[in-house]
Design a protein around this motif. Structure first.
Motif, mmCIF file in Angstrom:
data_model
loop_
_atom_site.group_PDB
_atom_site.id
_atom_site.type_symbol
_atom_site.label_atom_id
_atom_site.label_comp_id
_atom_site.label_asym_id
_atom_site.label_seq_id
_atom_site.Cartn_x
_atom_site.Cartn_y
_atom_site.Cartn_z
ATOM 1 N N ASN A 1 -9.060 13.082 1.730
ATOM 2 C CA ASN A 1 -9.739 11.916 2.280
ATOM 3 C C ASN A 1 -8.912 11.268 3.382
ATOM 4 N N ARG A 2 -9.545 10.378 4.116
ATOM 5 C CA ARG A 2 -8.933 9.775 5.297
ATOM 6 C C ARG A 2 -7.698 8.945 4.928
ATOM 7 N N ALA A 3 -7.776 8.214 3.828
ATOM 8 C CA ALA A 3 -6.645 7.370 3.430
ATOM 9 C C ALA A 3 -5.411 8.218 3.135
ATOM 10 N N ASP A 4 -5.599 9.373 2.484
ATOM 11 C CA ASP A 4 -4.469 10.248 2.202
ATOM 12 C C ASP A 4 -3.838 10.760 3.492
ATOM 13 N N LYS A 5 -4.657 11.103 4.471
ATOM 14 C CA LYS A 5 -4.135 11.579 5.750
ATOM 15 C C LYS A 5 -3.317 10.495 6.439
ATOM 16 N N VAL A 6 -3.826 9.264 6.411
ATOM 17 C CA VAL A 6 -3.110 8.163 7.043
ATOM 18 C C VAL A 6 -1.761 7.939 6.374
ATOM 19 N N ARG A 7 -1.727 8.001 5.057
ATOM 20 C CA ARG A 7 -0.461 7.789 4.339
ATOM 21 C C ARG A 7 0.531 8.912 4.638
ATOM 22 N N LEU A 8 0.026 10.116 4.852
ATOM 23 C CA LEU A 8 0.902 11.227 5.197
ATOM 24 C C LEU A 8 1.456 11.090 6.604
ATOM 25 N N LYS A 9 0.645 10.581 7.507
ATOM 26 C CA LYS A 9 1.023 10.564 8.922
ATOM 27 C C LYS A 9 1.792 9.320 9.333
ATOM 28 N N PHE A 10 1.543 8.177 8.663
ATOM 29 C CA PHE A 10 2.125 6.917 9.126
ATOM 30 C C PHE A 10 2.819 6.174 7.990
ATOM 31 N N THR A 11 3.975 5.622 8.321
ATOM 32 C CA THR A 11 4.701 4.766 7.379
ATOM 33 C C THR A 11 4.886 3.386 7.999
ATOM 34 N N PRO A 12 4.248 2.338 7.453
ATOM 35 C CA PRO A 12 4.469 0.980 7.971
ATOM 36 C C PRO A 12 5.855 0.479 7.576
ATOM 37 N N LEU A 13 6.520 -0.213 8.495
ATOM 38 C CA LEU A 13 7.833 -0.792 8.211
ATOM 39 C C LEU A 13 7.657 -2.233 7.744
ATOM 40 N N ARG A 14 7.745 -2.435 6.452
ATOM 41 C CA ARG A 14 7.529 -3.762 5.890
ATOM 42 C C ARG A 14 8.568 -4.759 6.403
ATOM 43 N N GLU A 15 9.769 -4.234 6.712
ATOM 44 C CA GLU A 15 10.855 -5.105 7.164
ATOM 45 C C GLU A 15 10.512 -5.832 8.471
ATOM 46 N N VAL A 16 9.674 -5.233 9.303
ATOM 47 C CA VAL A 16 9.341 -5.871 10.582
ATOM 48 C C VAL A 16 7.905 -6.410 10.606
ATOM 49 N N LEU A 17 7.082 -6.055 9.620
ATOM 50 C CA LEU A 17 5.684 -6.481 9.617
ATOM 51 C C LEU A 17 5.400 -7.617 8.629
ATOM 52 N N GLN A 18 6.235 -7.772 7.615
ATOM 53 C CA GLN A 18 5.975 -8.734 6.545
ATOM 54 C C GLN A 18 5.707 -10.130 7.098
ATOM 55 N N GLY A 19 4.510 -10.636 6.815
ATOM 56 C CA GLY A 19 4.152 -11.993 7.187
ATOM 57 C C GLY A 19 3.889 -12.211 8.667
ATOM 58 N N LYS A 20 3.870 -11.164 9.461
ATOM 59 C CA LYS A 20 3.697 -11.299 10.903
ATOM 60 C C LYS A 20 2.218 -11.240 11.316
ATOM 61 N N LYS A 21 1.945 -11.903 12.449
ATOM 62 C CA LYS A 21 0.672 -11.697 13.145
ATOM 63 C C LYS A 21 0.883 -10.491 14.064
ATOM 64 N N GLN B 1 0.868 -1.878 2.563
ATOM 65 C CA GLN B 1 2.244 -1.404 2.548
ATOM 66 C C GLN B 1 3.149 -2.153 3.529
ATOM 67 N N GLY B 2 2.555 -2.618 4.638
ATOM 68 C CA GLY B 2 3.365 -3.301 5.639
ATOM 69 C C GLY B 2 3.473 -4.790 5.448
ATOM 70 N N GLY B 3 2.526 -5.367 4.709
ATOM 71 C CA GLY B 3 2.576 -6.801 4.443
ATOM 72 C C GLY B 3 2.217 -7.670 5.638
ATOM 73 N N ALA B 4 1.472 -7.116 6.614
ATOM 74 C CA ALA B 4 1.081 -7.902 7.783
ATOM 75 C C ALA B 4 0.169 -9.050 7.365
ATOM 76 N N ALA B 5 0.441 -10.240 7.908
ATOM 77 C CA ALA B 5 -0.388 -11.405 7.576
ATOM 78 C C ALA B 5 -1.732 -11.334 8.293
ATOM 79 N N GLU B 6 -1.713 -10.940 9.560
ATOM 80 C CA GLU B 6 -2.931 -10.787 10.352
ATOM 81 C C GLU B 6 -2.792 -9.538 11.220
ATOM 82 N N ILE B 7 -3.918 -8.890 11.482
ATOM 83 C CA ILE B 7 -3.910 -7.716 12.373
ATOM 84 C C ILE B 7 -5.012 -7.902 13.414
ATOM 85 N N HIS B 8 -4.598 -7.965 14.669
ATOM 86 C CA HIS B 8 -5.520 -8.148 15.785
ATOM 87 C C HIS B 8 -5.486 -6.884 16.645
ATOM 88 N N VAL B 9 -6.569 -6.152 16.640
ATOM 89 C CA VAL B 9 -6.616 -4.867 17.337
ATOM 90 C C VAL B 9 -6.919 -5.093 18.815
#
Length: 540
Positions: free
Chosen positions: A366-386, A410-418
């Motif tokens: 499934n798509r979610a499994d592919k995303v987890r295989l391909k990308f690792t979010p860095l929580r250290e730089v994303l936690q609580g960030k816009k 996994q990244g803990g982003a507070a907001e995500i603006h594409v």
């Protein structure tokens, strides 16, 4: 990001006698220049990972033209990680002329029989040839039907490459050696679409040509006795060709190598050029220069345009302490860096891409499994960030939806603006990009017109799980690439197709979509023939 795939990459090499012995590109024996081909194809790997191959010319062996090809990446196909097997391939297929190909299938199957180059053997040397092809014939179905109706042909593959092979063979049927410029002039009157082609016959003749519209890029260079051509400049530059010597082949022009002499010819009239804008935004290697326009600088300008738009929108606080710009690797990085610099906020690699996962390993699932295989979010730089997430384009959106959820969980982003460094994709492509139906496209489901409103983009954001989403406007594309709009193909943005069969395929796609007929690609399973015949395309 949406795993958008391209038709292919082509390459050519030739050692020209009598042009001096000194070359920074090749210092070995003339009949061994084909050893450079796998190196070239590695630099074209971004254009296709399904198969790779080469055909070589060597007048000192029984098989004057011989072709090697296999399924997989260049490393897999040529057994580069198996030194003994790789050395054997290089020795068996050594030649002074070579053409090469990396493949992704937008037309036809995924077996070895579809891998290129294609070779047609014959006892007459000028009728024995191999060729490789980048692009897509838009009137493929008509051409195929005419072969089956008008001649006693049997086609073993359902793709445009075999059709090209038969039309080439038909042009070579004379008992006298044909003029290759005339051969391709006659074929240009029949073909509609994108077709960059490299050709090699058992006489030692080579042809490198670019279609009259110039949809796909093609560059060439010469260094002493060494001639090279490729879909992208980086493949030549990394071999040692000087950047100043690398030139773009003009649409409708062909390079002919015959009897040891190189010449350039116009084989078709060009009434309009239409370079695919997506080459600069997404497909091409960021180190390449296409039609004298840098891919990197074009993507950086896209980021600058995003920054201007962000200030006007004023939707996200531009506080360096709480807001970061994150690219979707790898094609979003140049735009993201330029955007962040212009806004005065940090650009961080909040997503790390795993570049060591093989193509086969991520197929299926499934798509979610592919995303987890391909990308690792860095929580250290994303936690609580816009997070201003910079994406190069949105075609189908399925991967992006999973990625946004992954960034939150996994990244803990507070907001995500594409922020999309491309306008909305509204129409299919029939020139070599794997998006041929209206149904698969994301944006048309939300848009009433060709320009998205703020409300429509907000609805798109909600469907993706983003806090907001904004596209670049259509007029930004030409500014960033620094080419006039009338020299670009923007059919997938505007519905304005540069060739007659492309326009008719679009109308067919719209009818199929309205009727709920969504089986297969539009150009593979049409419910009705195109109106134009192959002879109509002489007007293109």
């Amino acid at each position: 990001m949406d795993e958008l795939h391209h038709e292919c990459g082509v390459a050519a090499l030739y050692y020209l006698p009598g042009r001096g012995d000194r070359s920074t590109v090749w210092t070995g024996a003339p009949d061994q220049v084909s050893r450079l081909m796998p190196r070239m194809l590695l630099d074209l790997q971004n254009r296709g990972q399904l198969a790779a191959g080469m055909a070589t010319y060597n007048p000192d062996r029984d098989k004057l033209i011989d072709t090697y090809k296999d399924i997989g990446t260049v490393i897999e196909a040529f057994r580069i990680n198996e030194p003994a097997k790789y050395a054997s391939i290089m020795e068996d297929y050594a030649g002074r002329g070579a053409i090469g190909h990396t493949r992704y299938a937008t037309c036809g199957g995924q077996t070895r029989s579809y891998a290129q180059p294609f070779e047609r053997r014959h006892g007459c040397k000028w009728k024995w040839f191999a060729f490789a092809f980048n692009g897509q014939l838009t009137n493929f179905a008509d051409l195929r039907q005419q072969l089956l109706q008008n001649h006693d042909y049997h086609l073993t593959r359902d793709n445009d490459t075999e059709v090209i092979m038969h039309y080439l063979a038909h042009e070579m049927r004379s008992d006298e050696r044909p003029d290759l410029v005339d051969v391709f002039r006659r074929l240009a009157a029949k073909f509609d679409g994108a077709y960059n082609l490299v050709f090699l016959n058992a006489m030692g003749d080579m042809v490198v040509l670019r279609d009259p519209v110039g949809i796909r890029p093609l560059v060439y260079a010469q260094d002493g006795p060494m001639f090279g051509a490729a879909s992208e400049s980086v493949a030549l530059q990394n071999l040692g060709f000087r950047q100043a010597s690398i030139k773009s082949l003009s649409p409708g022009e062909m390079i002919l190598i015959q009897n040891g002499e190189l010449s350039t010819h116009r084989f078709a009239e060009t009434k309009r050029t239409a370079h695919c804008f997506f080459e600069w935004i997404y497909f091409a290697n960021v180190a390449s220069t296409l039609d004298d326009r840098s891919v990197y600088l074009s993507r950086a300008r896209l980021g600058q345009e995003l920054a201007k738009q962000e200030r006007v929108l004023d939707r996200v606080p531009l506080d360096p302490a709480e807001t970061v710009v994150v690219p979707v690797p790898d094609t979003g990085k140049a735009a993201a860096d330029a955007m962040a610099f212009a806004l005065g906020i940090p650009a961080v690699e909040g997503l790390i891409r795993n570049r060591y996962i093989g193509r086969t390993f991520i197929d299926g699932g499934n798509r979610a499994d592919k995303v987890r295989l391909k990308f690792t979010p860095l929580r250290e730089v994303l936690q609580g960030k816009k997070v201003l997430l910079v994406e190069d384009s949105i075609v189908r959106s399925t991967t992006l939806q999973s990625l946004l959820k992954h960034l939150r969980d996994q990244g803990g982003a507070a907001e995500i603006h594409v922020r999309v460094a491309c306008p909305p994709i509204l129409s299919p492509c029939f020139y070599g990009i794997d998006m041929s139906t209206v149904k698969e496209l994301f944006a048309p489901k939300f848009m009433a017109g060709k320009v998205p409103t703020v409300a429509e983009q907000d609805e798109m954001a909600r469907s993706l799980g983003a806090d907001s989403l904004f596209y670049l406007p259509v007029d930004a594309v030409a500014r960033c690439i620094d080419l006039p709009t009338d020299r670009l193909c923007r059919a997938c943005l505007t519905g304005d197709y540069p060739t007659p069969a492309g326009e008719q395929m679009y109308q067919l796609a719209l009818r199929k979509h309205a009727d709920g007929d969504t089986d297969g690609r539009t150009y593979e399973r049409p419910n009705e023939p195109l109106v134009c015949s192959v002879t109509d395309n002489a007007r293109t």
